[in-house]
Design a protein around this motif. Structure first.
Motif, PDB file in Angstrom:
ATOM      1  N   GLN A  21      -1.793 -14.500 -18.936  1.00 37.26           N
ATOM      2  CA  GLN A  21      -2.457 -15.499 -18.099  1.00 37.26           C
ATOM      3  C   GLN A  21      -3.577 -14.935 -17.240  1.00 37.26           C
ATOM      4  OE1 GLN A  21      -1.375 -18.677 -18.759  1.00 37.26           O
ATOM      5  NE2 GLN A  21      -0.079 -17.543 -20.189  1.00 37.26           N
ATOM      6  N   PHE A  22      -3.761 -13.629 -17.248  1.00 40.69           N
ATOM      7  CA  PHE A  22      -4.739 -13.008 -16.353  1.00 40.69           C
ATOM      8  C   PHE A  22      -6.152 -13.528 -16.598  1.00 40.69           C
ATOM      9  CE2 PHE A  22      -7.701  -9.578 -15.201  1.00 40.69           C
ATOM     10  CZ  PHE A  22      -7.335  -9.365 -13.879  1.00 40.69           C
ATOM     11  N   ILE A  23      -6.571 -13.564 -17.866  1.00 39.02           N
ATOM     12  CA  ILE A  23      -7.940 -13.998 -18.165  1.00 39.02           C
ATOM     13  C   ILE A  23      -8.108 -15.493 -17.913  1.00 39.02           C
ATOM     14  CG2 ILE A  23      -9.627 -14.262 -20.030  1.00 39.02           C
ATOM     15  CD1 ILE A  23      -8.706 -11.580 -21.095  1.00 39.02           C
ATOM     16  N   PHE A  24      -7.070 -16.284 -18.197  1.00 39.26           N
ATOM     17  CA  PHE A  24      -7.122 -17.700 -17.848  1.00 39.26           C
ATOM     18  C   PHE A  24      -7.273 -17.865 -16.327  1.00 39.26           C
ATOM     19  CE2 PHE A  24      -4.345 -18.204 -21.783  1.00 39.26           C
ATOM     20  CZ  PHE A  24      -5.417 -18.579 -22.583  1.00 39.26           C
ATOM     21  N   LEU A  25      -6.548 -17.028 -15.568  1.00 35.54           N
ATOM     22  CA  LEU A  25      -6.605 -17.097 -14.109  1.00 35.54           C
ATOM     23  C   LEU A  25      -7.998 -16.777 -13.591  1.00 35.54           C
ATOM     24  CD1 LEU A  25      -4.822 -17.351 -11.443  1.00 35.54           C
ATOM     25  CD2 LEU A  25      -4.739 -14.856 -11.509  1.00 35.54           C
ATOM     26  N   ALA A  73       2.127 -11.360  -6.134  1.00 34.28           N
ATOM     27  CA  ALA A  73       0.968 -11.506  -5.245  1.00 34.28           C
ATOM     28  C   ALA A  73      -0.335 -11.757  -5.993  1.00 34.28           C
ATOM     29  CB  ALA A  73       0.823 -10.246  -4.383  1.00 34.28           C
ATOM     30  N   VAL A  74      -0.370 -11.503  -7.297  1.00 39.53           N
ATOM     31  CA  VAL A  74      -1.620 -11.584  -8.074  1.00 39.53           C
ATOM     32  C   VAL A  74      -2.347 -12.919  -7.919  1.00 39.53           C
ATOM     33  CG1 VAL A  74      -2.538 -11.675 -10.428  1.00 39.53           C
ATOM     34  CG2 VAL A  74      -1.000  -9.824  -9.771  1.00 39.53           C
ATOM     35  N   PRO A  75      -1.700 -14.082  -8.096  1.00 35.76           N
ATOM     36  CA  PRO A  75      -2.461 -15.338  -8.062  1.00 35.76           C
ATOM     37  C   PRO A  75      -2.965 -15.729  -6.678  1.00 35.76           C
ATOM     38  CG  PRO A  75      -0.119 -15.810  -8.211  1.00 35.76           C
ATOM     39  CD  PRO A  75      -0.272 -14.322  -8.372  1.00 35.76           C
ATOM     40  N   PHE A  76      -2.500 -15.047  -5.639  1.00 32.77           N
ATOM     41  CA  PHE A  76      -2.898 -15.394  -4.275  1.00 32.77           C
ATOM     42  C   PHE A  76      -4.035 -14.510  -3.776  1.00 32.77           C
ATOM     43  CE2 PHE A  76       1.666 -16.430  -4.707  1.00 32.77           C
ATOM     44  CZ  PHE A  76       1.562 -17.802  -4.607  1.00 32.77           C
ATOM     45  N   SER A  77      -4.707 -13.826  -4.690  1.00 26.92           N
ATOM     46  CA  SER A  77      -5.811 -12.949  -4.294  1.00 26.92           C
ATOM     47  C   SER A  77      -6.932 -13.691  -3.555  1.00 26.92           C
ATOM     48  CB  SER A  77      -6.370 -12.222  -5.521  1.00 26.92           C
ATOM     49  OG  SER A  77      -6.805 -13.129  -6.504  1.00 26.92           O
ATOM     50  N   PRO A  78      -7.276 -14.951  -3.919  1.00 26.79           N
ATOM     51  CA  PRO A  78      -8.317 -15.634  -3.131  1.00 26.79           C
ATOM     52  C   PRO A  78      -7.931 -15.808  -1.662  1.00 26.79           C
ATOM     53  CG  PRO A  78      -7.989 -16.739  -5.227  1.00 26.79           C
ATOM     54  CD  PRO A  78      -6.866 -15.754  -5.084  1.00 26.79           C
ATOM     55  N   LEU A 108       4.337 -22.700 -17.725  1.00 29.87           N
ATOM     56  CA  LEU A 108       4.364 -22.733 -16.260  1.00 29.87           C
ATOM     57  C   LEU A 108       2.951 -22.889 -15.691  1.00 29.87           C
ATOM     58  CD1 LEU A 108       6.962 -19.888 -15.520  1.00 29.87           C
ATOM     59  CD2 LEU A 108       7.320 -22.353 -15.294  1.00 29.87           C
ATOM     60  N   TYR A 109       1.989 -22.206 -16.313  1.00 29.51           N
ATOM     61  CA  TYR A 109       0.609 -22.241 -15.825  1.00 29.51           C
ATOM     62  C   TYR A 109       0.027 -23.645 -15.918  1.00 29.51           C
ATOM     63  CZ  TYR A 109      -4.190 -20.530 -15.105  1.00 29.51           C
ATOM     64  OH  TYR A 109      -5.456 -20.307 -14.603  1.00 29.51           O
ATOM     65  N   THR A 110       0.228 -24.283 -17.077  1.00 31.30           N
ATOM     66  CA  THR A 110      -0.351 -25.618 -17.286  1.00 31.30           C
ATOM     67  C   THR A 110       0.545 -26.739 -16.761  1.00 31.30           C
ATOM     68  OG1 THR A 110       0.613 -25.705 -19.511  1.00 31.30           O
ATOM     69  CG2 THR A 110      -1.626 -24.853 -19.311  1.00 31.30           C
ATOM     70  N   GLY A 111       1.858 -26.508 -16.736  1.00 29.07           N
ATOM     71  CA  GLY A 111       2.778 -27.581 -16.376  1.00 29.07           C
ATOM     72  C   GLY A 111       3.151 -27.643 -14.911  1.00 29.07           C
ATOM     73  N   ILE A 112       3.101 -26.496 -14.212  1.00 30.34           N
ATOM     74  CA  ILE A 112       3.492 -26.477 -12.799  1.00 30.34           C
ATOM     75  C   ILE A 112       2.308 -26.115 -11.914  1.00 30.34           C
ATOM     76  CG2 ILE A 112       4.995 -25.377 -11.086  1.00 30.34           C
ATOM     77  CD1 ILE A 112       7.110 -25.077 -13.186  1.00 30.34           C
ATOM     78  N   ALA A 113       1.880 -24.851 -11.974  1.00 32.74           N
ATOM     79  CA  ALA A 113       0.748 -24.395 -11.161  1.00 32.74           C
ATOM     80  C   ALA A 113       0.297 -23.035 -11.667  1.00 32.74           C
ATOM     81  CB  ALA A 113       1.134 -24.302  -9.680  1.00 32.74           C
ATOM     82  N   PHE A 114      -0.912 -22.659 -11.305  1.00 31.32           N
ATOM     83  CA  PHE A 114      -1.469 -21.390 -11.779  1.00 31.32           C
ATOM     84  C   PHE A 114      -0.673 -20.190 -11.280  1.00 31.32           C
ATOM     85  CE2 PHE A 114      -3.378 -22.092  -7.666  1.00 31.32           C
ATOM     86  CZ  PHE A 114      -3.436 -20.823  -7.095  1.00 31.32           C
ATOM     87  N   TRP A 115      -0.015 -20.336 -10.121  1.00 25.79           N
ATOM     88  CA  TRP A 115       0.709 -19.202  -9.555  1.00 25.79           C
ATOM     89  C   TRP A 115       2.116 -19.048 -10.118  1.00 25.79           C
ATOM     90  CZ3 TRP A 115       5.126 -21.158  -7.575  1.00 25.79           C
ATOM     91  CH2 TRP A 115       5.122 -22.471  -7.116  1.00 25.79           C
ATOM     92  N   ALA A 116       2.634 -20.077 -10.761  1.00 27.93           N
ATOM     93  CA  ALA A 116       4.042 -20.101 -11.164  1.00 27.93           C
ATOM     94  C   ALA A 116       4.450 -18.952 -12.091  1.00 27.93           C
ATOM     95  CB  ALA A 116       4.377 -21.452 -11.806  1.00 27.93           C
TER      96      ALA A 116
END
Length: 435
Positions: free
Chosen positions: A250-254, A311-316, A398-406
């Motif tokens: 999911q890294f590149i999608f993120l 912690a990765v998806p919360f970098s912004p 999880l990424y598409t169905g819940i949230a990007f951070w899931a």
């Protein structure tokens, strides 16, 4: 050890694995966006990523056993040949179906990693095995340093335009096909070099006959699972791979969604991650193992990943207070503060993953006999491949169905049971120097 010059053989297999991973690494920043170019969703793109591991799961134990019975060299040459075909198909793919077929063929050839690990075990004594496997890990790291960098280079607009003007019109040249063809050429050169310079590490008198001893071999592996703590290591491999696949898939999608990064920009980020892994596995793992032992390093690596993966998806958010960094010299785009925070997070995360992988591999090697090395590594490789088969699919859902951070948070939480498994590891697996 049957190789006359083990140090030279170690260097040869290092180069072969490095070049093999170089070809693989070229396509890492390309594959997810390649799938999107055919109209696939992020979930389908995750399935494309997972298809490689699905075939690797099926092929790894077969190649591992084959390397025990027929030798390491033929298996490595076979896998390189298959990879050349797969990467060529990848570049010529005119549909998502062909893309999946090429990816699956590449995955079946990717089972050779267990053979390379067994090769290292053949030519190194037990006390030096961690260093040998660490060198193999460095080949992985370097492959992920230069591979994505080359992928980003071949996917860049100037290179694509220049190549299109040189090659015949019937050759499809795009930001996705050109890196694929480059991977095929590099792997082909690797195949030729391996054919002439790679010695066999397992002499004929040390090989077993599958038709006569396959059942007893399975019994030996089953016994190792019960009495040497290998079961805990296999489960740990599965969970580590499953959790980390959330990042891998999911890294590149993120970064594409949050920062509008394409293949070239992602190549820069992935190159940095590869540099960190290479430094740890190639330079620090040996001295750290001598001082602390594989067991403690495995525990430490997993503990780091528990926090950093989540912690990765919360970098912004974490980077909101960091001033915008200057332009990346080679590629031009401004590095947002969120990306800078992402790099800060990815540094200890990469260190933790490097420590965990090499340490678990060494513990597996210690838990198996000389005749079981290929099969044991094939079994653990299969566990990792199985995890990376279902992990990206679950992460994509999880990424598409819940949230990007899931998927990232779930991956971090999934690391916690590994700490429990390692804490309860059979002490027979842990040598006196690592207890």
């Amino acid at each position: 050890m049957s190789v006359e010059n083990p140090r030279r053989a170690l260097g040869v297999v290092f180069v072969i694995v490095f070049v093999d991973l170089l070809g693989f690494g070229i396509l890492i920043p390309v594959i997810p966006l390649y799938a999107l170019s055919f109209g696939a969703t992020e979930f389908v793109g995750s399935l494309l990523i997972a298809s490689y591991s699905a075939m690797q799961f099926l092929a790894a134990p077969v190649l591992g056993r084959l390397s025990d019975t027929r030798g390491r060299r033929p298996v490595l040459l076979l896998s390189l040949t298959g990879s050349v075909i797969a990467w060529t198909m990848f570049g010529l793919a005119g549909s998502l179906a062909v893309l999946f077929a090429a990816r699956m063929l590449a995955g079946s050839m990717g089972g050779n990693i267990a053979t390379a690990q067994a090769y290292i075990a053949d030519i190194t004594p037990p006390e030096d095995r961690a260093k040998g496997l660490g060198l193999l890990g460095a080949a992985f790291g370097l492959g992920f340093v230069f591979g994505p960098a080359l992928g980003g280079f071949f996917a860049s607009d100037p290179v694509v335009v220049a190549t299109r003007s040189i090659l015949p019109a019937f050759v499809p040249v795009s930001e996705f096909s050109l890196p694929s063809f480059a991977a095929a050429v590099i792997t082909g050169l690797n195949l030729v070099a391996a054919y002439f310079i790679l010695p066999e590490s397992r002499p004929p008198d040390a090989r077993t006959d599958v038709s006569e001893e396959r059942e007893s071999r399975l019994e030996q592996l089953a016994s190792a699972l019960r009495t040497h703590g290998l079961s805990a290591l296999i489960v740990s491999f599965f969970l580590v791979s499953f959790a980390f696949s959330a990042l891998e898939s999911q890294f590149i999608f993120l970064t594409n969604d949050q920062y509008s990064y394409g293949a070239t920009e992602n190549a820069v980020l992935l190159t940095y991650i590869g540099i960190v892994i290479a430094i740890v596995q190639g330079g620090f793992i040996g001295p750290l193992t001598d001082r602390y032992g594989e067991y403690r390093l495995a525990i430490t690596g997993v503990a780091i990943q528990v926090v950093m993966l989540a912690a990765v998806p919360f970098s912004p958010v974490l980077g909101a207070s960091i001033p915008t960094f200057g332009p990346l010299v080679s590629f031009g785009p401004v590095l947002p503060s969120g990306v800078l925070a992402l790099l800060v997070i990815m540094t200890p995360l990469s260190i933790g993953n490097a420590l965990t992988n090499v340490s678990l591999n060494t513990l597996v090697s210690r838990s198996a006999t000389d005749d079981e090395q290929g099969g044991a590594f094939g079994l653990t490789q299969s566990a990792g491949s199985l995890a990376r088969t279902f992990g990206p699919a679950v992460a994509g859902g999880l990424y598409t169905g819940i949230a990007f951070w899931a998927p990232f948070v779930a991956g971090g939480l999934l690391m916690i049971p590994i700490l429990v498994l390692l804490a309860r590891l059979d002490r027979e697996v842990v040598s006196p120097t690592t207890a």
